[in-house]
Write a protein that holds these residues in place. Structure first.
Motif, PDB file in Angstrom:
ATOM      1  N   ASP A  68      -6.950  -0.963  -8.182  1.00 50.07           N
ATOM      2  CA  ASP A  68      -7.683  -1.731  -7.165  1.00 50.07           C
ATOM      3  C   ASP A  68      -8.915  -0.977  -6.682  1.00 50.07           C
ATOM      4  N   ARG A  69      -8.774   0.323  -6.457  1.00 50.56           N
ATOM      5  CA  ARG A  69      -9.858   1.118  -5.878  1.00 50.56           C
ATOM      6  C   ARG A  69     -10.989   1.372  -6.873  1.00 50.56           C
ATOM      7  N   PHE A  70     -10.646   1.771  -8.101  1.00 51.20           N
ATOM      8  CA  PHE A  70     -11.677   2.209  -9.038  1.00 51.20           C
ATOM      9  C   PHE A  70     -12.079   1.171 -10.078  1.00 51.20           C
ATOM     10  N   CYS A  71     -11.236   0.184 -10.306  1.00 47.45           N
ATOM     11  CA  CYS A  71     -11.513  -0.784 -11.373  1.00 47.45           C
ATOM     12  C   CYS A  71     -11.512  -2.218 -10.862  1.00 47.45           C
ATOM     13  N   ARG A  72     -11.654  -2.384  -9.567  1.00 44.51           N
ATOM     14  CA  ARG A  72     -11.684  -3.713  -8.943  1.00 44.51           C
ATOM     15  C   ARG A  72     -10.550  -4.604  -9.435  1.00 44.51           C
TER      16      ARG A  72
ATOM     17  N   ASP B  69      -0.225   8.086   1.117  1.00 45.05           N
ATOM     18  CA  ASP B  69      -0.382   9.319   0.359  1.00 45.05           C
ATOM     19  C   ASP B  69       0.762  10.267   0.686  1.00 45.05           C
TER      20      ASP B  69
ATOM     21  N   GLU C  39       0.852  -1.183   0.000  1.00 46.23           N
ATOM     22  CA  GLU C  39       0.000   0.000   0.000  1.00 46.23           C
ATOM     23  C   GLU C  39       0.889   1.234   0.000  1.00 46.23           C
TER      24      GLU C  39
ATOM     25  N   ARG D  13      -2.872   1.084  -6.853  1.00 44.84           N
ATOM     26  CA  ARG D  13      -3.884   1.472  -5.869  1.00 44.84           C
ATOM     27  C   ARG D  13      -5.133   2.005  -6.565  1.00 44.84           C
ATOM     28  N   ILE D  14      -4.939   2.789  -7.607  1.00 45.62           N
ATOM     29  CA  ILE D  14      -6.070   3.307  -8.374  1.00 45.62           C
ATOM     30  C   ILE D  14      -6.809   2.174  -9.068  1.00 45.62           C
TER      31      ILE D  14
END
Length: 124
Positions: A86-90, A7, A4, A83-84
């Motif tokens: 995983d977060r927005f596109c599963r 930020d 992870e 991370r993006i």
């Protein structure tokens, strides 16, 4: 394995850019390159936080601390993209690549270079 990515604040990002560009670098040099020249203690605090996050490391020569990047820029960028994804596109990299092509962020030449890179990795 990707971890992870914490930020980065605006000042942390600015400091990382300087460490990547000029490292190994002292806190005083970092301070001199920053546009608004924050207090010396602020720069040291930021460098300590970046070290705690695993982005920089330091060595000591005499009484002077020299900071260098522990993570290459492209590795950090890849972690942020993961991370993006995983977060927005599963987790679907395909969705991200198609979206990038649709948004004209990815062209045929870039995709060819990516395919060439993947071919090189398979060979090694």
């Amino acid at each position: 394995m990707m971890h992870e990515v914490p930020d980065l604040g605006e000042l942390e990002q600015e400091v990382m850019e300087l460490v990547w560009k000029h490292g190994p670098i002292t806190a005083d040099k970092v301070r001199g390159f920053l546009p608004r020249e924050p207090k010396e203690s602020t720069v040291r605090t930021v460098l300590k936080r970046l070290e705690g996050k695993g982005f920089v490391s330091h060595s000591v020569e005499g009484r002077t601390y020299f900071f260098r990047a522990s993570v290459p820029r492209k590795t950090l960028a890849a972690r942020a993209v993961k991370r993006i994804v995983d977060r927005f596109c599963r987790g679907s990299v395909n969705d991200v690549l198609v979206g990038m092509a649709d948004a004209k962020m990815l062209d045929r030449d870039q995709l060819s270079a990516l395919i060439e890179r993947l071919d090189q990795q398979e060979k090694s």
